[in-house]
Design an enzyme around this catalytic site. Structure first.
Site, PDB file in Angstrom:
ATOM      1  N   HIS A 122      37.692 -20.822  10.255  1.00  0.00           N
ATOM      2  CA  HIS A 122      38.207 -19.878  11.538  1.00  0.00           C
ATOM      3  C   HIS A 122      39.364 -19.346  11.058  1.00  0.00           C
ATOM      4  CE1 HIS A 122      41.088 -19.600  14.714  1.00  0.00           C
ATOM      5  NE2 HIS A 122      40.309 -18.689  15.332  1.00  0.00           N
ATOM      6  N   HIS A 168      46.292 -11.951  11.040  1.00  0.00           N
ATOM      7  CA  HIS A 168      46.342 -12.434  12.463  1.00  0.00           C
ATOM      8  C   HIS A 168      47.184 -11.537  13.395  1.00  0.00           C
ATOM      9  CE1 HIS A 168      46.101 -16.195  15.391  1.00  0.00           C
ATOM     10  NE2 HIS A 168      44.994 -15.265  15.490  1.00  0.00           N
TER      11      HIS A 168
END
Length: 579
Positions: A122, A168
């Protein structure tokens, strides 16, 4: 007088840390007596021991002799075979592993991808926490070398809007160029495993940048890219068919809003953190909703007008289509006989769905892929209990590989199975109904299938791998071991040995029994700690092993540090029996 007193203190200090010689446990002495003659265990004696106790049913005299010969350099053996000390050294040797590495990949690899648990990362590009760490290709390379088979990349426009970065979104993480990540993936994709590598893209791009990404991917991977070009696969190919191929998985593109600037001020970030922490939804644009998996709760079908606004070359790259339907969970879990797809759920969504749709999830994963990812408030890159997802058939249990802790240790343990290739065949209970036509329910009341008996004999190696004052400034450590099972709820338990004071070589010699209802999903968890009366107990090593792949008999168990790196010398001597 004072100098004399000082001398005595120093003398006692040095003596307390002197290492005592390790001694074979009583069981080992008894077994040596049974399988030796006049204090010597020759090749035939060792073969019988390997067959009877180690349950190596095909052991030969030649193999036993090779074991004896491999340890003769230690100069502690009788010329015809092992003495007791030699036998003890053999049991504690690196080659006497708890999992048979010689088996290599031994699961059937010809089933569809949906029949396998797949080692999944992830936010694979993050070096640390989810909010302010660096984005880099280094953690991607590390994951690939560990055997991870699914790499996730969040792709965004750069500040100029003319190129693509990985980061991110809406955080303070520093970006890395997409092309750098792709090239590192190409160079390291099959270092640890030749089975297929999946790249999941969380896409926040405009159509022109999607076209640019398509060009990068095609140029980087070329012929090893598996891109069937169809709208959706009717069935997933097998890992065997897809050996040394790279697969792209993402949501098929629709008409995207113009990508917004990904730079945020600290004040905006704090507001977003507060909103996520309290469960309210931040004010994202339609394109950015559900950033953790990049999917929207919309129908997968696109109309003609939308298709005219997308990059067709980008769409053609997507082999594993992801998405959710317009309806709720029941619609998301709909099984289509004419196509397969990937569904993503957060750990919270999965836990809630299990309450009403547990068997539907298992049925869905028999044909389709389910990816589960950490909830958004895990800013520290921690992880969750993977067994909840695995026991319902989820193939892609996405983990923060830098989020060290017990959950990640369990993940490491699962993928030690099947030669560490990153693909573990799901047990039959998750692939087909039982004799009564019922789909597996891990929370149902189930009978005990077998009992794992574990004997924790002793441990050694800390004296060599740790500073002598690491655990206690003035005396040797006080070790205890924790042993237990990670599995379905009814099988999950941890037990503890007694604490042995002032001993670098603890000799616990304790037996534990674990009744197992679903041994196919059970992992043996092992930890060692050092008791501290005034502070938190010190960590002294851990490992996790799939029960179905345990070698029976007396085995040397190497321990690992918090990050999963094996110590040079620290290991336990244990015995495994199924009764």
């Amino acid at each position: 007088m004072s100098s004399k007193q000082t001398y005595r203190v120093c003398f006692c200090f040095r003596r307390r840390f002197r290492l005592a010689a390790s001694e074979a446990p009583p069981d080992v002495k008894q077994l040596f007596a049974e399988y030796s003659d006049n204090g010597v265990m020759d090749a035939e004696h060792l073969r019988r021991f390997m067959e009877d106790v180690q349950e190596q049913k095909d052991a030969t005299v030649e193999e036993a002799q090779a074991v004896i010969d491999s340890l003769k350099h230690l100069s502690i053996f009788h010329r015809r075979g092992f003495n007791l000390e030699g036998f003890f050294k053999y049991l504690f040797a690196d080659d006497n592993q708890p999992i048979n590495s010689k088996l290599g990949v031994h699961h059937d690899m010809t089933g569809p991808l949906s029949h396998y648990f797949i080692y999944t990362g992830h936010n694979s590009y993050l070096t640390g926490n989810q909010l302010s760490s660096d984005c880099s290709d280094v953690p991607i390379i590390n994951a690939l070398h560990r055997g991870v088979r699914v790499i996730e990349l969040d792709i965004w426009p750069n500040s100029a809007g003319d190129n693509v970065n990985v980061l991110h979104g809406r955080t303070l993480t520093t970006p890395v160029e997409l092309i750098k990540c792709l090239r590192s993936i190409k160079e390291n994709a099959f270092v640890a495993s030749e089975y297929p590598l999946v790249i999941t893209l969380e896409d926040h791009l405009t159509p022109d940048l999607q076209a640019k990404v398509a060009e990068m991917i095609n140029e980087t991977f070329g012929e090893i890219l598996f891109a069937p070009g169809s709208e959706c696969l009717k069935d997933f190919p097998s890992p065997e068919f897809l050996k040394k191929r790279v697969i792209i998985s993402t949501k098929p593109p629709k008409e995207y809003l113009k990508a917004k600037d990904v730079k945020v001020q600290e004040g905006d970030l704090k507001k977003e953190k507060d909103e996520e922490a309290w469960g309210s939804e931040p004010n994202y644009s339609k394109n950015d909703k559900d950033d953790e998996d990049g999917e929207e709760d919309e129908d997968d079908e696109e109309d003609t007008q939308e298709q005219q606004n997308e990059a067709p070359e980008y769409r053609q790259l997507i082999a594993i289509h992801a998405g959710k339907g317009k309806g709720g969970m029941q619609d998301w879990l709909r099984v289509d006989p004419d196509k397969v797809r990937r569904l993503s759920l957060s750990e919270q969504e999965l836990e809630k769905a299990i309450e009403d749709y547990g068997r539907d999830i298992v049925r869905f994963t028999q044909r389709n892929l389910l990816r589960v990812y950490p909830k958004g408030i895990r800013f520290d890159s921690s992880n969750y209990n993977p067994l909840i997802a695995w026991s319902h058939g989820a193939q892609m249990v996405a983990f923060n590989m830098q989020g060290y802790g017990r959950s990640l240790w369990v993940m490491h343990g699962m993928f030690r199975a099947n030669g560490g290739c990153g693909y573990v065949k799901k047990p039959d209970i998750l692939l087909k109904p039982n004799a009564y036509g019922e789909v597996f329910d891990p929370n149902a009341s189930l009978p005990v299938k077998t009992t794992l008996r574990v004997t924790v004999y002793m441990g050694e190696g800390w004296y060599y791998d740790f500073r002598h004052t690491h655990f206690d400034t003035y005396s040797p450590p006080d070790f205890y071991a924790r042993v237990g099972i990670a599995g379905v709820p009814a099988d999950t338990i941890m037990k503890k040995t007694k604490t042995l004071e002032d001993n670098w070589i603890p000799n616990w010699d304790e037996v534990f029994e674990f009744p197992l209802r679903v041994p196919e999903l059970a992992l043996l968890r092992i930890e060692v700690h050092e008791y501290d009366m005034s502070e938190k107990d010190d960590f002294a090593g851990q490992t996790c092993l799939p029960v179905v792949e345990l070698c029976k008999g007396i085995r040397a168990i190497p321990l690992h540090n918090r990050k999963g790196v094996k110590y040079n010398s620290v290991k336990l001597l244990m015995r495994f029996e199924l009764v």
